[in-house]
Design an enzyme around this catalytic site. Structure first.
Site, mmCIF file in Angstrom:
data_model
loop_
_atom_site.group_PDB
_atom_site.id
_atom_site.type_symbol
_atom_site.label_atom_id
_atom_site.label_comp_id
_atom_site.label_asym_id
_atom_site.label_seq_id
_atom_site.Cartn_x
_atom_site.Cartn_y
_atom_site.Cartn_z
ATOM 1 N N CYS A 112 0.863 -1.182 0.000
ATOM 2 C CA CYS A 112 0.000 0.000 0.000
ATOM 3 C C CYS A 112 0.903 1.236 0.000
ATOM 4 O O CYS A 112 1.707 1.413 0.911
ATOM 5 C CB CYS A 112 -0.863 -0.058 1.256
ATOM 6 S SG CYS A 112 -1.838 1.410 1.516
ATOM 7 N N CYS A 119 -3.094 15.134 3.563
ATOM 8 C CA CYS A 119 -4.221 15.060 2.624
ATOM 9 C C CYS A 119 -5.119 16.265 2.841
ATOM 10 O O CYS A 119 -5.343 16.688 3.970
ATOM 11 C CB CYS A 119 -5.008 13.772 2.839
ATOM 12 S SG CYS A 119 -6.347 13.576 1.638
ATOM 13 N N CYS A 123 -11.326 13.884 5.524
ATOM 14 C CA CYS A 123 -12.382 12.981 5.969
ATOM 15 C C CYS A 123 -12.279 12.887 7.486
ATOM 16 O O CYS A 123 -11.179 12.781 8.027
ATOM 17 C CB CYS A 123 -12.220 11.603 5.318
ATOM 18 S SG CYS A 123 -12.245 11.694 3.526
ATOM 19 N N CYS A 126 -10.172 10.052 9.414
ATOM 20 C CA CYS A 126 -8.891 9.610 8.858
ATOM 21 C C CYS A 126 -7.715 10.397 9.441
ATOM 22 O O CYS A 126 -7.773 11.618 9.559
ATOM 23 C CB CYS A 126 -8.939 9.777 7.345
ATOM 24 S SG CYS A 126 -7.397 9.344 6.536
HETATM 25 N N1 SAH Z 1 -7.543 9.031 -0.306
HETATM 26 C C1 SAH Z 1 -7.865 7.770 -0.836
HETATM 27 C C2 SAH Z 1 -6.829 6.702 -0.581
HETATM 28 C C3 SAH Z 1 -6.224 6.679 0.770
HETATM 29 S S1 SAH Z 1 -7.281 6.247 2.116
HETATM 30 C C4 SAH Z 1 -9.211 7.316 -0.361
HETATM 31 O O1 SAH Z 1 -9.762 7.947 0.526
HETATM 32 O O2 SAH Z 1 -9.696 6.350 -0.926
HETATM 33 C C5 SAH Z 1 -7.377 4.492 1.941
HETATM 34 C C6 SAH Z 1 -8.537 3.878 2.690
HETATM 35 O O3 SAH Z 1 -8.303 3.861 4.104
HETATM 36 C C7 SAH Z 1 -9.828 4.636 2.467
HETATM 37 O O4 SAH Z 1 -10.873 3.769 2.123
HETATM 38 C C8 SAH Z 1 -10.021 5.269 3.804
HETATM 39 O O5 SAH Z 1 -11.310 5.626 3.971
HETATM 40 C C9 SAH Z 1 -9.494 4.201 4.750
HETATM 41 N N2 SAH Z 1 -9.274 4.670 6.111
HETATM 42 C C10 SAH Z 1 -8.871 5.876 6.516
HETATM 43 N N3 SAH Z 1 -8.849 5.941 7.869
HETATM 44 C C11 SAH Z 1 -9.248 4.732 8.312
HETATM 45 C C12 SAH Z 1 -9.445 4.175 9.609
HETATM 46 N N4 SAH Z 1 -9.199 4.886 10.705
HETATM 47 N N5 SAH Z 1 -9.863 2.903 9.714
HETATM 48 C C13 SAH Z 1 -10.094 2.172 8.597
HETATM 49 N N6 SAH Z 1 -9.930 2.637 7.358
HETATM 50 C C14 SAH Z 1 -9.517 3.908 7.204
HETATM 51 FE FE1 SF4 Z 2 -7.623 11.838 2.424
HETATM 52 FE FE2 SF4 Z 2 -7.975 10.050 4.345
HETATM 53 FE FE3 SF4 Z 2 -10.078 11.084 3.082
HETATM 54 FE FE4 SF4 Z 2 -8.476 9.364 1.780
HETATM 55 S S1 SF4 Z 2 -9.751 8.911 3.575
HETATM 56 S S2 SF4 Z 2 -9.285 11.342 1.019
HETATM 57 S S3 SF4 Z 2 -6.495 9.919 2.698
HETATM 58 S S4 SF4 Z 2 -8.615 12.228 4.363
#
Ligand code: SAH
Ligand code: SF4
Length: 366
Positions: A112, A119, A123, A126
């Site tokens: 990965c 970022c 979100c 995250c």
């Molecule tokens: N920005 C892109 C790719 C990176 S995040 C995206 O959002 O798809 C990769 C994955 O990890 C995403 O599905 C995201 O929602 C998930 N992710 C982020 N924080 C997480 C958490 N605390 N527990 C589980 N999955 C998480």
């Molecule tokens: Fe960015 Fe995390 Fe949202 Fe993916 S899930 S777009 S890494 S903030």
């Protein structure tokens, strides 16, 4: 600053070598050293004349990410924290295949990789976005995560095995679609027979839902797999946890996904983190099933991974199972991931955040 050697195209390299009066075969020889033998420095390219190595060193940077920290062991999920040339930190996670789950050989690994430092999409659940966005990764910094891992794991390869990583997921820190051009160039190198030679079908891009870039990817010939971080099946729930949904609400996002599916004839995946009391209720099952059926998508349920400092929690196992069964009963292809690496901050961005905050305890690094 000099260009990075790990971002030149074969044509660019060929032209340069020709200008230096080198024989035609040199180009393949150099690419072979970089991507098949995966050298850690120019000095290791021992069948290239010393004068040429010198010239390459004068014209290009040889800049692979430096390993700052590794967590995990050989047969579990392992997390790498990299230090880049400007001091920024990014992560990659190496995940062994689960033979019991997929019937694959246990020496297969998925990597990965990250595409940005931080970022901008914020979100709510995250860790990657908590301290905001710093910059896009360069082409060689994306390719470099894979190469540096291969170099790190070289001693672990078994007899006849020529590499560690068979699958690539672009699910690390950052929003891949927001660094589209660099990512596509990096994937060209990762995918190419003269490069890292990982098949397009073994490469998955994950996005929080940047509809225009999904459309753009649909119109290009690559056969990469697409995963959408959905995490909410109604605009109301999704917008609450993913600000990007206000810009590209579900109907817009799904239209872009439809273009992708139509153009590629491939199944896409909806990633759906289950967060207690936020998106794990019965009310999300029906709409999620509807989107999945409309797009012929499969749903990957992921129990939320706790992030220090955030209040979100994963639901109990019974709630996770109920959600899964609800989807299955509606005829949706769905799996519930018992994700690995829970114990080592495996969700994207967490390790980097921890180290950044240790290094800059007063606040956010500039
Ligand atoms: N920005 C892109 C790719 C990176 S995040 C995206 O959002 O798809 C990769 C994955 O990890 C995403 O599905 C995201 O929602 C998930 N992710 C982020 N924080 C997480 C958490 N605390 N527990 C589980 N999955 C998480
Ligand atoms: Fe960015 Fe995390 Fe949202 Fe993916 S899930 S777009 S890494 S903030």
């Amino acid at each position: 600053m000099l260009p990075s050697l790990h971002s030149v195209t074969p044509t660019g390299l060929q032209d340069q070598l020709k200008a230096w009066g080198e024989p035609v075969f040199r180009c393949n020889q150099v690419l072979d050293w970089l991507y098949r033998k995966r050298v850690g420095s120019l000095e290791e390219m021992y069948n290239c004349p010393k004068a040429l190595r010198q010239r390459l060193g004068d014209a290009y940077r040889f800049a692979l990410p430096r390993c700052q920290q590794v967590q995990g062991s050989a047969d579990t999920t392992r997390k790498y924290l990299w230090r880049l040339e400007d001091g920024a930190l990014v992560e990659s996670v190496l995940i062994p295949a689960n033979p019991a789950l997929y019937g694959e050989a246990s020496d297969r690994h998925t990597l990965c990789v990250s595409t940005q430092v931080g970022c901008a999409y914020g979100c709510r659940f995250c860790a990657s976005g908590l301290d905001g966005w710093k910059r896009n990764l360069e082409v060689h910094e994306i390719v470099g995560q894979l190469l540096a891992i291969e170099i790190h794991c070289r001693e672990e390869l078994s007899e006849g095995q020529d590499r560690k990583v068979n699958n690539l997921v672009i699910m690390g820190m950052g929003e891949p679609m927001a660094n589209y051009d660099n990512l596509m160039k990096a994937l060209d190198i990762i995918n190419a027979p003269w490069g890292c030679h990982i098949g397009a079908r073994k490469i998955t891009l994950s996005t929080s839902g940047l509809a225009p870039q999904i459309e753009q990817l649909a119109s290009q010939p690559h056969q990469y797999r697409l995963a959408i971080s959905l995490h909410g099946a109604t605009d109301e729930v999704r917008s609450r946890i993913m600000p990007v949904n206000r810009k590209y609400p579900l109907p817009t996002l799904m239209q872009a996904c439809e273009s992708y599916v139509r153009a590629k004839g491939k199944m896409i995946t909806f990633e759906y983190i289950l967060i207690e009391g936020v998106n794990d209720g019965d009310d999300q099952i029906q709409p999620l099933a509807r989107w999945a059926q409309q797009l012929h998508a499969k749903v990957n349920l992921i129990p939320y991974n706790h992030v220090e400092g955030l209040r979100w929690k994963r639901p109990d196992v019974a709630t996770q199972e109920t959600f899964l069964q609800g989807l299955l009963q509606l005829g949706v292809k769905a799996t519930l991931r018992r994700e690995k690496g829970h114990d080592i901050d495996a969700a994207c961005g967490q390790l980097r955040l921890k180290v950044e905050r240790e290094e800059h305890p007063q606040g956010h690094p500039s």
